[in-house]
Write an enzyme that holds these catalytic residues in place. Sequence first.
Site, PDB file in Angstrom:
ATOM      1  N   CYS A   1       0.815  -1.220   0.000  1.00 49.16           N
ATOM      2  CA  CYS A   1       0.000   0.000   0.000  1.00 49.16           C
ATOM      3  C   CYS A   1       0.848   1.270   0.000  1.00 49.16           C
ATOM      4  CB  CYS A   1      -0.934   0.002   1.207  1.00 49.16           C
ATOM      5  SG  CYS A   1      -1.942  -1.467   1.292  1.00 49.16           S
TER       6      CYS A   1
ATOM      7  N   HIS B   1      -3.079   7.185   3.108  1.00 51.23           N
ATOM      8  CA  HIS B   1      -3.555   5.893   2.610  1.00 51.23           C
ATOM      9  C   HIS B   1      -4.923   5.607   3.239  1.00 51.23           C
ATOM     10  CE1 HIS B   1      -3.943   1.805   1.540  1.00 51.23           C
ATOM     11  NE2 HIS B   1      -3.511   1.274   2.676  1.00 51.23           N
TER      12      HIS B   1
ATOM     13  N   ASN C   1     -10.074  -0.077   0.737  1.00 52.97           N
ATOM     14  CA  ASN C   1      -8.620  -0.013   0.647  1.00 52.97           C
ATOM     15  C   ASN C   1      -8.178  -0.532  -0.714  1.00 52.97           C
ATOM     16  OD1 ASN C   1      -5.867  -0.428   0.824  1.00 52.97           O
ATOM     17  ND2 ASN C   1      -5.931  -1.438   2.827  1.00 52.97           N
TER      18      ASN C   1
HETATM   19  N1  COA Z   1     -18.275  -8.171  10.322  1.00 53.76           N
HETATM   20  C1  COA Z   1     -18.647  -8.437  11.580  1.00 53.76           C
HETATM   21  N2  COA Z   1     -17.784  -8.764  12.550  1.00 53.76           N
HETATM   22  C2  COA Z   1     -16.490  -8.845  12.231  1.00 53.76           C
HETATM   23  C3  COA Z   1     -16.032  -8.587  10.925  1.00 53.76           C
HETATM   24  C4  COA Z   1     -16.983  -8.251   9.949  1.00 53.76           C
HETATM   25  N3  COA Z   1     -16.650  -7.982   8.670  1.00 53.76           N
HETATM   26  N4  COA Z   1     -14.701  -8.722  10.901  1.00 53.76           N
HETATM   27  C5  COA Z   1     -14.328  -9.058  12.146  1.00 53.76           C
HETATM   28  N5  COA Z   1     -15.400  -9.128  12.939  1.00 53.76           N
HETATM   29  C6  COA Z   1     -15.466  -9.464  14.343  1.00 53.76           C
HETATM   30  C7  COA Z   1     -14.287 -10.273  14.794  1.00 53.76           C
HETATM   31  O1  COA Z   1     -14.479 -11.640  14.507  1.00 53.76           O
HETATM   32  C8  COA Z   1     -14.278  -9.989  16.276  1.00 53.76           C
HETATM   33  O2  COA Z   1     -15.235 -10.797  16.899  1.00 53.76           O
HETATM   34  P1  COA Z   1     -14.918 -11.508  18.287  1.00 53.76           P
HETATM   35  O3  COA Z   1     -14.695 -10.379  19.255  1.00 53.76           O
HETATM   36  O4  COA Z   1     -16.149 -12.296  18.532  1.00 53.76           O
HETATM   37  O5  COA Z   1     -13.697 -12.323  18.032  1.00 53.76           O
HETATM   38  C9  COA Z   1     -14.771  -8.551  16.360  1.00 53.76           C
HETATM   39  O6  COA Z   1     -15.414  -8.268  15.122  1.00 53.76           O
HETATM   40  C10 COA Z   1     -13.652  -7.551  16.571  1.00 53.76           C
HETATM   41  O7  COA Z   1     -12.643  -7.874  15.675  1.00 53.76           O
HETATM   42  P2  COA Z   1     -11.316  -7.086  15.606  1.00 53.76           P
HETATM   43  O8  COA Z   1     -10.430  -7.706  14.571  1.00 53.76           O
HETATM   44  O9  COA Z   1     -10.754  -6.861  16.968  1.00 53.76           O
HETATM   45  O10 COA Z   1     -11.881  -5.694  15.064  1.00 53.76           O
HETATM   46  P3  COA Z   1     -11.118  -4.362  14.834  1.00 53.76           P
HETATM   47  O11 COA Z   1     -11.811  -3.275  15.500  1.00 53.76           O
HETATM   48  O12 COA Z   1      -9.643  -4.481  15.043  1.00 53.76           O
HETATM   49  O13 COA Z   1     -11.353  -4.139  13.274  1.00 53.76           O
HETATM   50  C11 COA Z   1     -10.191  -4.313  11.208  1.00 53.76           C
HETATM   51  C12 COA Z   1     -10.862  -5.055  12.355  1.00 53.76           C
HETATM   52  C13 COA Z   1      -9.625  -5.312  10.220  1.00 53.76           C
HETATM   53  C14 COA Z   1     -11.207  -3.422  10.527  1.00 53.76           C
HETATM   54  C15 COA Z   1      -9.050  -3.452  11.810  1.00 53.76           C
HETATM   55  O14 COA Z   1      -8.244  -4.223  12.646  1.00 53.76           O
HETATM   56  C16 COA Z   1      -8.170  -2.834  10.752  1.00 53.76           C
HETATM   57  O15 COA Z   1      -8.586  -1.968  10.019  1.00 53.76           O
HETATM   58  N6  COA Z   1      -6.882  -3.218  10.717  1.00 53.76           N
HETATM   59  C17 COA Z   1      -5.958  -2.663   9.795  1.00 53.76           C
HETATM   60  C18 COA Z   1      -6.255  -3.198   8.437  1.00 53.76           C
HETATM   61  C19 COA Z   1      -5.396  -2.573   7.405  1.00 53.76           C
HETATM   62  O16 COA Z   1      -5.155  -1.402   7.440  1.00 53.76           O
HETATM   63  N7  COA Z   1      -4.919  -3.396   6.475  1.00 53.76           N
HETATM   64  C20 COA Z   1      -4.214  -3.019   5.348  1.00 53.76           C
HETATM   65  C21 COA Z   1      -2.935  -2.354   5.672  1.00 53.76           C
HETATM   66  S1  COA Z   1      -2.357  -1.538   4.309  1.00 53.76           S
END
Ligand code: COA
Length: 370
Positions: A118, A297, A327
């Site tokens: 990215c 980004h 993204n």
């Molecule tokens: N819909 C519903 N629930 C979801 C879900 C979805 N699409 N994706 C994950 N969950 C759930 C998880 O299973 C978890 O459930 P649990 O507590 O029962 O285990 C809960 O939501 C929280 O998950 P978590 O991963 O802690 O959420 P988060 O607040 O960290 O958000 C992301 C997840 C991926 C959105 C976040 O971590 C993120 O944006 N990370 C960076 C990603 C990124 O930038 N990637 C590219 C880099 S260039």
Amino acid sequence: MGSALVGFGKAVPALVVANETLETLVDTSDEWIVTRTGIQSRHVAIEETNADLAEAAARDALGWTNGGFSERRFDASEIDLVVFATITPDTVCPSMAGLLRRRLGLENAIAFDVNAACTGFVYGTTIAESMMAACAPTSAGATGRNPIRRALVIGAERLTRLTNWADRNTCVLFGDGAGAAVLEWDETRPGIMGSFIVNQDDFANALSSPAAYDAPQPFNADGTLKEVPALLGAAEQGIDDELGVAELVGAGRPRQVLYMDGPKVFKFAAEAMTEAVNQVLSRANISLDDVACIIPHQANERIIKYAAKKLNRPMDFFQLSIAHTGNTSAASVPMALCDAYANGRINRGDKIILVAFGGGFTSGAVLYEA
Ligand code: COA
């Protein structure tokens, strides 16, 4: 004198996929996606290739259409360099840059691809600027290198081809698109005033995609022939082990998709973004007070919120394009940059920061005067 950014373009595929559609694919909800990421919809390339999107964005940036923001029309023969940032090339050979060079008739251009995930557009812009600074002929004469006065820098992805549509943790995040910028060496403008690019090891394998090439191999390790040529050999299994995905692949997950530990990437991203902004400011000896806006980004609106808080700036200091793109990896920054020009938020003389982070890990920032 410096490399001025003088043309901008972007392109997205025709198909728009709203969060509601994803509710029918995986156990998720529009409400979860919007509140946790800021994403409402994304474009998915079904009929367009990465090269199609890149070509459309480049034509806009070169001023060949009315769709982009270009200070003038650039002739094909004026472009000396194409740097194409992507992790989802349609082709390995020729490079995507080479393919684009042919499609656009850029007969004088050196062309190659960059994989910095990215952060690809920030890396690509930094590489182009460095080559121009080293190679632009000046009034003192030629430099003994390929003369480079103008560069086309592209960030383009068909990221949805790397997406595991059965995994709710990742499939709600990604989209497709392309962005392009033309850089011109100009002795009368500051152009790019500073850049900062850096790598950190992704020790915990928070973001990876193991497969690249998959021609079936007919040989065993001792040189005997296999009865049935196989896609996965000991070497590939070794890579899967190294990336920590062997068990998942063994359990039947597709190999050629993105694996991500979201919270780990979030933590890295939030720190990397503020670090890159502070580093590029300090390298150019400029205060954030002198900057008009930041083009970040677009990975998750909450990462941008975190950076806004750390940098003590309101959210409207940042260009936000994520709601309708998701993204788009290397395409994200140049597409958001194009949006910023479309919204009229960048004027001649403004100082702008581009900042990104991504797999690898990579991160970085570019500061330029418009
Ligand atoms: N819909 C519903 N629930 C979801 C879900 C979805 N699409 N994706 C994950 N969950 C759930 C998880 O299973 C978890 O459930 P649990 O507590 O029962 O285990 C809960 O939501 C929280 O998950 P978590 O991963 O802690 O959420 P988060 O607040 O960290 O958000 C992301 C997840 C991926 C959105 C976040 O971590 C993120 O944006 N990370 C960076 C990603 C990124 O930038 N990637 C590219 C880099 S260039």
